[in-house]
Design an enzyme around this catalytic site. Structure first.
Site, mmCIF file in Angstrom:
data_model
loop_
_atom_site.group_PDB
_atom_site.id
_atom_site.type_symbol
_atom_site.label_atom_id
_atom_site.label_comp_id
_atom_site.label_asym_id
_atom_site.label_seq_id
_atom_site.Cartn_x
_atom_site.Cartn_y
_atom_site.Cartn_z
ATOM 1 N N CYS A 1 -49.292 79.972 -2.143
ATOM 2 C CA CYS A 1 -48.318 80.700 -1.969
ATOM 3 C C CYS A 1 -48.509 82.173 -2.569
ATOM 4 O O CYS A 1 -49.145 82.404 -2.869
ATOM 5 C CB CYS A 1 -48.139 80.063 -3.404
ATOM 6 S SG CYS A 1 -47.867 77.871 -3.550
ATOM 7 N N SER B 1 -48.472 75.572 -13.703
ATOM 8 C CA SER B 1 -48.829 76.392 -12.646
ATOM 9 C C SER B 1 -48.940 77.664 -12.762
ATOM 10 O O SER B 1 -48.511 77.929 -14.063
ATOM 11 C CB SER B 1 -47.201 75.763 -11.579
ATOM 12 O OG SER B 1 -47.865 77.103 -10.655
#
Length: 556
Positions: free
Chosen positions: A189, A467
């Site tokens: 990511c 997260s």
């Protein structure tokens, strides 16, 4: 020196390797494991076969013999689909077991780990500490992202947009459009979420070639550093430079400084603690965090902290430039992968953009960007991410508890408008045993609170994990001990008053001790079933203080 692999060269072993094409000369060379987490399941790992090829060529050029082995590859967005995401953290601890069963069992002399998505860097670092053979990590790089009508779109936008759509928020770009643009190539990511945080941690620990992190996936720079690693590992074997010589207390302080300076993912704390535990160290990362938090402000604002993109951070010099800016508060006497001290290694480091990576005397925000709290609600520890401390997020809060036992129940309450200003949403049963492995999706609740416009007027407390993309409102996560083992969070009831005070490093439930002692903890019956690997994890996982390692893996 006598190589481990040579001393283990029995006739049958030599016969196997002769059949694989190795010569008698090869049998006398250093044997290097190239640990490849390649997987067609997730784009995070899809490019690593090409990296492995480059590394193996470099090992041969340097006079070693490479052996490629495959291990578990954990991708949050793919392997987090089942069991409410329990395989995300649970998969981390499969990795060192997997590596041990191949690399240690074969008595190889060194290893290079191709590291990518969130749980592979800590898994590789844990394996390095456990095996304690010369080891380097090769950073697999971050993915490219796209644009819609000129607006940049990445996985953070998509994650946030998906929750907003569920709550009926009108979006500038549709989730379907963002899905097609958020990920445009292999790698982890974009942004300073857990993967890029851990890649920077690897460099701060001295476990990769200096200058490796972060890096664009499949770029020439990435392949260049892969070649350098393949060359260097052979020399490290001859020098007998092992992970426990590199990953010392000083190295862990340097890693903490890195995470604080980039306002990285809170997950780095437990991953670093797990790495130390695997090495049999008594290092207390929570104490280190408090120590370094007084020294290290925020020096960069990569998304989700600010508007700086990870590409800009890399172009400004990346982790190496950040270490240079932090030099005065680092332990520069530690040994790094080059065999030099960190101070020697940083002598020629340059800062490409002092606005993107600022000096200590001109920070973006005062520290700490991440703090450790304790109190009657978290007698052992809890973690709060503060990010850029510009007053946009509260750092103290007193409110009434609204308690939930599952993510779905909490989401329904938010959607129905039942969460009110002044509430502290408490989500429990999400911890190491309760989750298990901190599954449960606490991150979705954080995005939902923000989407409902309540991030500044409520607080969120959970024994689950978040997260690395999460930075909304006042959120206290990883409360320990967790509810499922009888921790105070399991005894909180609707309407109890909870006080959070970051300045005092406190989180308390304002209920008399006598009353709390009478209450039974909710969730100790483990409502989420766990069989197979997750069942073994639940039965054997240690506390947050150990970094959530499996009890029988600790090397003391």
């Amino acid at each position: 020196m006598t190589l481990r692999s040579i001393s283990a060269n029995s006739p049958v072993r030599r016969a196997h390797w002769h059949a694989l094409g190795l010569s008698e000369e090869d049998l006398l060379k250093p044997k290097i494991a190239v640990v490849n987490t390649s997987s067609e399941l997730a784009v995070c790992f899809a490019h690593l076969d090409g990296v492995a090829k480059v590394v193996k060529e470099a090992v041969r050029e340097a006079g070693g013999v490479p052996f490629e082995v495959r291990t578990t590859a954990v991708s949050d967005f793919i392997t987090g689909a089942a069991s409410s995401g329990s395989y995300i953290l649970g998969g981390r601890d499969l990795i060192p077991h997997d590596i041990e069963a191949q690399v240690e069992a074969a008595m190889l002399d060194g290893m290079i780990c191709l590291t990518s998505c969130d749980k592979t860097p800590p898994g590789h670092l844990m394996a390095a500490m456990r095996l304690n053979i010369p080891t380097l990590l090769v950073i697999g790089g971050y993915q490219s992202s796209g644009k819609i009508d000129g607006d940049h779109v990445d996985i953070e936008d998509l994650f946030n947009g998906g929750v907003q759509e569920q709550l009926g928020v009108e979006l500038k770009h549709s989730v379907d459009a963002m899905t097609k643009q958020a990920v445009r190539g292999p790698g982890v990511c974009a942004g300073m979420a857990t993967a890029n945080t851990m890649h920077c941690v690897v460099e701060a620990l001295g476990m990769c070639i200096a200058g490796s992190a972060p890096v664009r996936a499949n770029s020439e720079k990435m392949f260049d550093y892969a070649r350098k690693a393949g060359n260097r590992i052979v020399d490290m074997v001859h020098e007998d430079l092992t992970p426990r010589q590199i990953m010392t207390d000083g190295a862990f302080r340097n890693a903490a400084a890195m995470v604080l300076a980039v306002s990285g993912s809170i997950n780095a704390i437990k991953h670093l603690q797990a790495t130390a535990s695997e090495g049999g160290m008594d290092t207390d990362l929570y104490a280190i965090w408090e120590e370094m938090g007084h020294k290290v402000p925020t020096l960069s604002a990569v998304r989700p902290n600010g508007e700086v993109r990870i590409e800009q951070f890399e172009d400004a010099g990346g982790a190496r430039a950040m270490l240079k800016q932090l030099e005065s508060v680092l332990d520069t006497s530690v040994t790094v992968a080059s065999g030099k001290t960190m101070g020697e290694d940083l002598a020629d480091a340059e800062i490409g953009d002092a606005e993107v990576i600022r000096p200590l005397e001109r920070p973006i925000s005062p520290g700490p960007s991440i703090a450790i709290l304790k109190g009657s609600l978290a007698p052992e520890s809890a973690v709060v991410k503060l990010g850029i401390r510009d007053g946009s997020r509260p750092e103290s809060f007193t409110g009434r508890a609204r308690v939930f036992e599952s993510t779905s129940d909490a989401m329904e309450a938010i959607e129905a408008g039942k969460l009110q200003k002044g509430d502290v949403l408490v989500l429990r049963g999400q911890g190491l045993k309760g989750g298990p492995a901190m599954g449960g999706g606490a991150s979705f609740i954080l995005f939902a609170i923000d989407a409902a416009g309540l991030a500044k007027d409520t607080a969120f407390v959970t024994d689950g994990q978040l997260s690395g993309l999460c930075l909304k409102g006042l959120t206290v996560a990883e409360v320990a001990p967790e509810g499922a083992v009888g921790g105070p969070i399991g005894k909180v009831r609707d309407g109890d008053t909870i006080e959070i005070d970051v300045a005092q490093r406190r989180i308390d439930v304002m209920v008399a001790q006598e009353e709390m002692a009478k209450r039974e903890a909710v969730g100790t019956d483990f409502p989420v079933p766990a069989t197979g690997w997750l069942g073994m994890y639940r039965d054997n996982v240690g506390s947050m203080a150990s970094g959530a390692v499996l009890i029988d893996t600790k090397r003391r």
